[in-house]
Write an enzyme that holds these catalytic residues in place. Structure first.
Site, PDB file in Angstrom:
ATOM      1  N   ARG A  77       0.970  -0.889  -0.222  1.00  0.00           N
ATOM      2  CA  ARG A  77      -0.129  -0.070   0.075  1.00  0.00           C
ATOM      3  C   ARG A  77       1.120   1.286   0.102  1.00  0.00           C
ATOM      4  NH1 ARG A  77      -1.999   0.328   4.765  1.00  0.00           N
ATOM      5  NH2 ARG A  77      -2.086  -1.781   5.465  1.00  0.00           N
ATOM      6  N   TYR A 205      -2.148  -3.708  -6.853  1.00  0.00           N
ATOM      7  CA  TYR A 205      -1.069  -4.197  -5.031  1.00  0.00           C
ATOM      8  C   TYR A 205      -2.590  -4.019  -4.685  1.00  0.00           C
ATOM      9  CZ  TYR A 205       0.092  -5.181  -0.537  1.00  0.00           C
ATOM     10  OH  TYR A 205      -0.671  -5.881   0.856  1.00  0.00           O
ATOM     11  N   GLY A 206      -2.683  -5.461  -3.740  1.00  0.00           N
ATOM     12  CA  GLY A 206      -4.118  -5.446  -2.594  1.00  0.00           C
ATOM     13  C   GLY A 206      -4.538  -4.257  -2.175  1.00  0.00           C
ATOM     14  N   LYS A 214      -9.518  -2.605   2.073  1.00  0.00           N
ATOM     15  CA  LYS A 214      -9.117  -1.315   2.715  1.00  0.00           C
ATOM     16  C   LYS A 214     -10.384  -0.801   2.456  1.00  0.00           C
ATOM     17  CE  LYS A 214      -5.969  -3.843   4.247  1.00  0.00           C
ATOM     18  NZ  LYS A 214      -6.478  -3.747   6.185  1.00  0.00           N
ATOM     19  N   HIS A 234     -10.505  -2.773  11.867  1.00  0.00           N
ATOM     20  CA  HIS A 234     -10.092  -3.083  11.675  1.00  0.00           C
ATOM     21  C   HIS A 234      -8.994  -4.827  12.000  1.00  0.00           C
ATOM     22  CE1 HIS A 234      -4.947  -3.433   9.947  1.00  0.00           C
ATOM     23  NE2 HIS A 234      -5.882  -4.513   9.079  1.00  0.00           N
ATOM     24  N   SER A 256      -0.625  -3.735  11.717  1.00  0.00           N
ATOM     25  CA  SER A 256       0.727  -4.807  11.164  1.00  0.00           C
ATOM     26  C   SER A 256       1.405  -5.466  11.416  1.00  0.00           C
ATOM     27  CB  SER A 256       0.194  -4.387   9.759  1.00  0.00           C
ATOM     28  OG  SER A 256       1.359  -3.443   9.777  1.00  0.00           O
ATOM     29  N   CYS A 258       1.678  -8.161  13.819  1.00  0.00           N
ATOM     30  CA  CYS A 258       1.112  -8.602  15.149  1.00  0.00           C
ATOM     31  C   CYS A 258       1.204 -10.292  15.337  1.00  0.00           C
ATOM     32  CB  CYS A 258       0.830  -7.176  15.484  1.00  0.00           C
ATOM     33  SG  CYS A 258       1.251  -6.424  16.145  1.00  0.00           S
ATOM     34  N   LYS A 260      -1.807 -10.931  13.208  1.00  0.00           N
ATOM     35  CA  LYS A 260      -3.805 -10.902  13.162  1.00  0.00           C
ATOM     36  C   LYS A 260      -3.623 -12.390  12.963  1.00  0.00           C
ATOM     37  CE  LYS A 260      -6.206  -7.950  11.373  1.00  0.00           C
ATOM     38  NZ  LYS A 260      -6.016  -6.807  11.080  1.00  0.00           N
ATOM     39  N   THR A 261      -3.271 -12.801  11.862  1.00  0.00           N
ATOM     40  CA  THR A 261      -4.302 -14.074  10.899  1.00  0.00           C
ATOM     41  C   THR A 261      -3.802 -15.073  11.926  1.00  0.00           C
ATOM     42  OG1 THR A 261      -3.759 -12.675   8.520  1.00  0.00           O
ATOM     43  CG2 THR A 261      -4.350 -14.993   8.245  1.00  0.00           C
ATOM     44  N   ASN A 262      -2.788 -15.358  12.531  1.00  0.00           N
ATOM     45  CA  ASN A 262      -1.793 -16.832  13.279  1.00  0.00           C
ATOM     46  C   ASN A 262      -3.261 -16.519  13.928  1.00  0.00           C
ATOM     47  OD1 ASN A 262      -0.090 -16.774  11.293  1.00  0.00           O
ATOM     48  ND2 ASN A 262       1.278 -16.036  12.804  1.00  0.00           N
ATOM     49  N   ASP A 283      -8.910 -10.087   9.559  1.00  0.00           N
ATOM     50  CA  ASP A 283      -8.599  -8.417   8.832  1.00  0.00           C
ATOM     51  C   ASP A 283      -9.529  -7.441   9.082  1.00  0.00           C
ATOM     52  OD1 ASP A 283      -6.182  -6.854   8.314  1.00  0.00           O
ATOM     53  OD2 ASP A 283      -7.527  -6.405   5.897  1.00  0.00           O
ATOM     54  N   ASN A 372       6.539  -8.877   1.818  1.00  0.00           N
ATOM     55  CA  ASN A 372       5.738  -8.352   1.771  1.00  0.00           C
ATOM     56  C   ASN A 372       4.331  -8.797   0.884  1.00  0.00           C
ATOM     57  OD1 ASN A 372       2.267  -7.247   2.641  1.00  0.00           O
ATOM     58  ND2 ASN A 372       2.786  -5.193   1.078  1.00  0.00           N
ATOM     59  N   SER A 373       5.111 -10.301   0.453  1.00  0.00           N
ATOM     60  CA  SER A 373       4.325 -11.264  -0.932  1.00  0.00           C
ATOM     61  C   SER A 373       3.234 -11.840   0.098  1.00  0.00           C
ATOM     62  CB  SER A 373       5.480 -11.968  -1.245  1.00  0.00           C
ATOM     63  OG  SER A 373       6.009 -12.946   0.097  1.00  0.00           O
ATOM     64  N   ARG A 374       1.626 -12.052  -0.559  1.00  0.00           N
ATOM     65  CA  ARG A 374       1.113 -12.742  -0.249  1.00  0.00           C
ATOM     66  C   ARG A 374       0.123 -13.937  -0.691  1.00  0.00           C
ATOM     67  NH1 ARG A 374      -1.431  -8.670   3.561  1.00  0.00           N
ATOM     68  NH2 ARG A 374      -0.240  -7.259   3.722  1.00  0.00           N
ATOM     69  N   ASN A 501      -1.339 -18.409  22.915  1.00  0.00           N
ATOM     70  CA  ASN A 501      -1.835 -17.592  23.146  1.00  0.00           C
ATOM     71  C   ASN A 501      -3.329 -17.504  23.558  1.00  0.00           C
ATOM     72  OD1 ASN A 501       0.120 -15.572  22.791  1.00  0.00           O
ATOM     73  ND2 ASN A 501      -1.040 -15.376  20.713  1.00  0.00           N
TER      74      ASN A 501
HETATM   75  O1  SAT Z   1      -1.746  -4.404   2.403  1.00  0.00           O
HETATM   76  S1  SAT Z   1      -3.023  -4.948   2.298  1.00  0.00           S
HETATM   77  O2  SAT Z   1      -3.881  -3.555   2.834  1.00  0.00           O
HETATM   78  O3  SAT Z   1      -3.790  -5.039   0.785  1.00  0.00           O
HETATM   79  C1  SAT Z   1      -2.976  -6.200   3.557  1.00  0.00           C
HETATM   80  C2  SAT Z   1      -3.346  -5.713   5.064  1.00  0.00           C
HETATM   81  O4  SAT Z   1      -2.484  -4.301   5.410  1.00  0.00           O
HETATM   82  O5  SAT Z   1      -4.492  -5.864   5.764  1.00  0.00           O
HETATM   83 MN    MN Z   2      -5.298  -5.702   7.265  1.00  0.00          MN
END
Ligand code: SAT
Ligand code: MN
Length: 593
Positions: A77, A205-206, A214, A234, A256, A258, A260-262, A283, A372-374, A501
């Site tokens: 971003r 980009y995403g 977002k 968020h 970001s 920290c 979150k997805t885990n 997210d 920042n690969s996705r 956790n």
């Molecule tokens: O980078 S994105 O906004 O696409 C995803 C994120 O930061 O959660």
């Molecule tokens: Mn996010």
């Protein structure tokens, strides 16, 4: 009824008129309407492969998976090129870039003008939120990127379903996206909350280009939420099922990097057998007051756009299981057998092709995957996906958790005294920048509710809206703060993190039910050490006490350092939050060392 046939879709006059107008501006060779069907997915994938926009991965090992490399200058971003375009500058507030709407339409219009010549414009109708939800939003994205279309398919409920939800209505978010020439000098992501519109140009980009995420679900969403009485946050949403089969839900906001997805996909450790985590979202959460006086949460998305590096069997086995099929990988290492790899994943390959498209070996000393690969993957493929993920009503929230990455000061967990105090904890949230390659930075960045780059209006008004929302809840969730990242003097993490956790989440749930032993401190309620289940954990009593200590001096400094941030917000900062700060200082001062 005035509808127009567009491919096999019936389109209302508002939609048809707007698409025609935008096509006149961008001048594509063709306009293709997306219906979201399986047949269409195959056709568009074939086309993207033929054009070299994506590469098909090993069909046996990663069925239905695609690989994509972005332009080297288009990997994240770009907050400095992201604007909130309200009529009054003040309404964007001190944390957003602002541009006058007329100027923005003019500037971006000039870049869009003729930018799709020789290209196809795809019309992508999409839903954010489950069909029939009180919060569901319809968006229509126009884009000249097939990569974007294929990602939108995964991240949203896309196609016919959205036009059906819209019916004859003209109220949908008008999302115009174009790659143009991917020149960062001609890249802008502009939000027009008063027009319910987003224009994004010059990036694929995403977060810049999948406009449902977002841009709509957070920036436009937060603006609409204030007008309509709900919150766009968020936050991840997860359910915790206890051995007796009862499920309680929490939401959590972290800046970001920290985890979150885990956390959203947590696998309980062996010592906590009998518990299960259900993933509702990783997210974004849309929160609204239910008729029962509780807060309810909906995940507007239908997929994960997760950071690949660091994802492995230990940190997130559920994510690994999720991305074994129908996944789009962006900017990771392409292995010679048509599978993928990234830093932190087990079993590095001997060689491969890096995210820049060059031959690469682990010995090269350079990262093979961009940091920042996705991966883009359907939510439904997650082994822990909650059966409630598509429930139009959402799930009732028992606790809200704020968190950051802090080496010191912030204890492992504390509970706020009441809603207002919890809003203060969220508003003053901060996180330290992660260890840089050279030296250690640890600079604190204030990131209120993890919404700093995503709040679509004045941050002071946003805090006010949070305070007002609390008043509308007769049975509000309790608000907590966690910090998984406390270190000892030698820089070693004191808490094991990851699946462990859950032990903290269980105390949080106990407290949310009005149980769970706690002691009162100047900063809030903390668990007494016995209140945390640490059976089978290699954490000494001493370490636990350190993790749950209130560092009085550190907290006084912390409170003091918030003043600068509060000053920046100016006179729209609710007085209640300043009072919380003053009260905290007073409580800290009253403690004798
Ligand atoms: O980078 S994105 O906004 O696409 C995803 C994120 O930061 O959660
Ligand atoms: Mn996010």
């Amino acid at each position: 009824m005035k509808t127009k046939e567009a491919g096999s879709l019936a389109v209302n006059a508002h939609v048809a008129g707007w698409v025609e107008e935008m096509a006149k501006l961008c001048r594509p060779d063709r306009v293709v309407w997306c219906d979201g069907s399986e047949e269409e997915r195959k056709r568009l994938t074939d086309e993207a492969v033929r054009r070299g926009e994506v590469i098909r991965l090993n069909e046996e090992k990663l069925p239905g998976c695609l690989y994509s490399r972005s332009a080297e200058n288009d990997v994240a971003r770009t907050e400095h090129l992201t604007f909130i375009c309200t009529n009054n500058r003040e309404d964007a507030g001190p944390t957003n870039n602002w541009m006058d709407p007329a100027e923005a339409y003019g500037k971006l219009g000039a870049i869009f003008d003729g930018s799709m010549k020789g290209r196809t414009m795809y019309v992508v109708p999409f839903l954010m939120g489950p069909k029939g939800s009180p919060l569901v939003k319809v968006g229509i994205q126009l884009t000249d990127s097939l990569y974007v279309v294929l990602n939108m398919r995964v991240m949203t409920r896309m196609g016919r379903i959205a036009l059906e939800e819209l019916g004859q209505n003209g109220s949908f978010t008008r999302c115009l996206h174009g790659k143009a020439d991917l020149d960062i000098q001609r890249r802008f992501i502009c939000h027009f909350p008063q027009d319910n519109a987003v224009w994004s140009v010059g990036s694929a980009y995403g977060g810049n280009a999948l406009l449902g995420k977002k841009c709509l679900a957070l920036r436009i969403g937060s603006y609409l939420g204030r007008e309509q009485g709900w919150l766009a946050e968020h936050m991840l949403i997860l359910g915790i099922e206890s051995p007796d089969g009862k499920v309680d839900y929490v939401t959590a906001a972290f800046p970001s990097q920290c985890g979150k997805t885990n956390l959203a996909m947590l696998v309980p450790p062996p010592a906590l057998k009998g518990y299960k985590i259900w993933t509702v979202g990783d997210d974004i959460a849309w929160l609204y007051p239910g008729a029962d006086g509780r807060l309810w949460a909906v995940n507007p998305e239908a997929g994960f756009f997760g950071v690949a590096p660091g994802t492995n069997r230990k940190s997130n086995p559920n994510a690994l299981a999720t991305i074994q099929k129908n996944t789009i990988f962006t900017n990771v290492v392409l292995k010679d057998d048509g599978t993928v790899w990234w830093e932190g994943l087990e079993d590095p390959p001997l060689e491969g092709t890096d995210w820049r498209g060059r031959r690469w070996t682990p010995a090269s000393g350079e990262k093979g995957a961009h940091p920042n690969s996705r991966f883009t993957a359907p939510l439904l493929q997650c082994p822990s996906v909650s059966p409630e993920w598509n429930n139009p009503k959402g799930v009732p929230v028992s606790a809200i958790i704020f968190g950051g990455r802090r080496e010191k000061v912030d204890p492992l967990v504390y509970e706020s005294f009441h809603w207002r105090h919890g809003v203060y904890a969220g508003a003053t949230m901060g996180s330290e920048t992660t260890a840089a390659a050279v030296g250690h930075t640890g600079v604190l960045r204030r990131d209120p509710m993890a919404m700093l780059p995503f709040c679509g209006y004045h941050v002071g008004d946003y805090f006010r809206h949070w305070l007002e929302m609390g008043k509308r809840l007769s049975n509000p969730p309790r608000i907590f703060h966690v910090n998984w990242f406390r270190q000892d003097k030698g820089g070693k993490y004191l808490w094991p993190g990851f699946g462990e956790n859950l032990r903290v989440l269980l105390w949080i749930l106990e407290r949310a039910k009005g149980k769970g032993p706690a002691r009162e401190s100047p900063i809030g309620y903390l668990p007494v050490p016995e209140a945390l289940n640490v059976s089978g954990l290699d954490v000494s009593r001493e370490t636990l006490e350190e993790l749950l200590k209130v560092d009085r001096g550190g907290w006084l400094e912390e409170a003091e350092s918030q003043t600068e941030f509060f000053k920046k917000i100016g006179d729209r900062l609710p007085k209640e939050l300043v009072k919380e700060q003053t009260d905290l200082v007073r409580r800290l001062a009253a403690v004798h060392e």
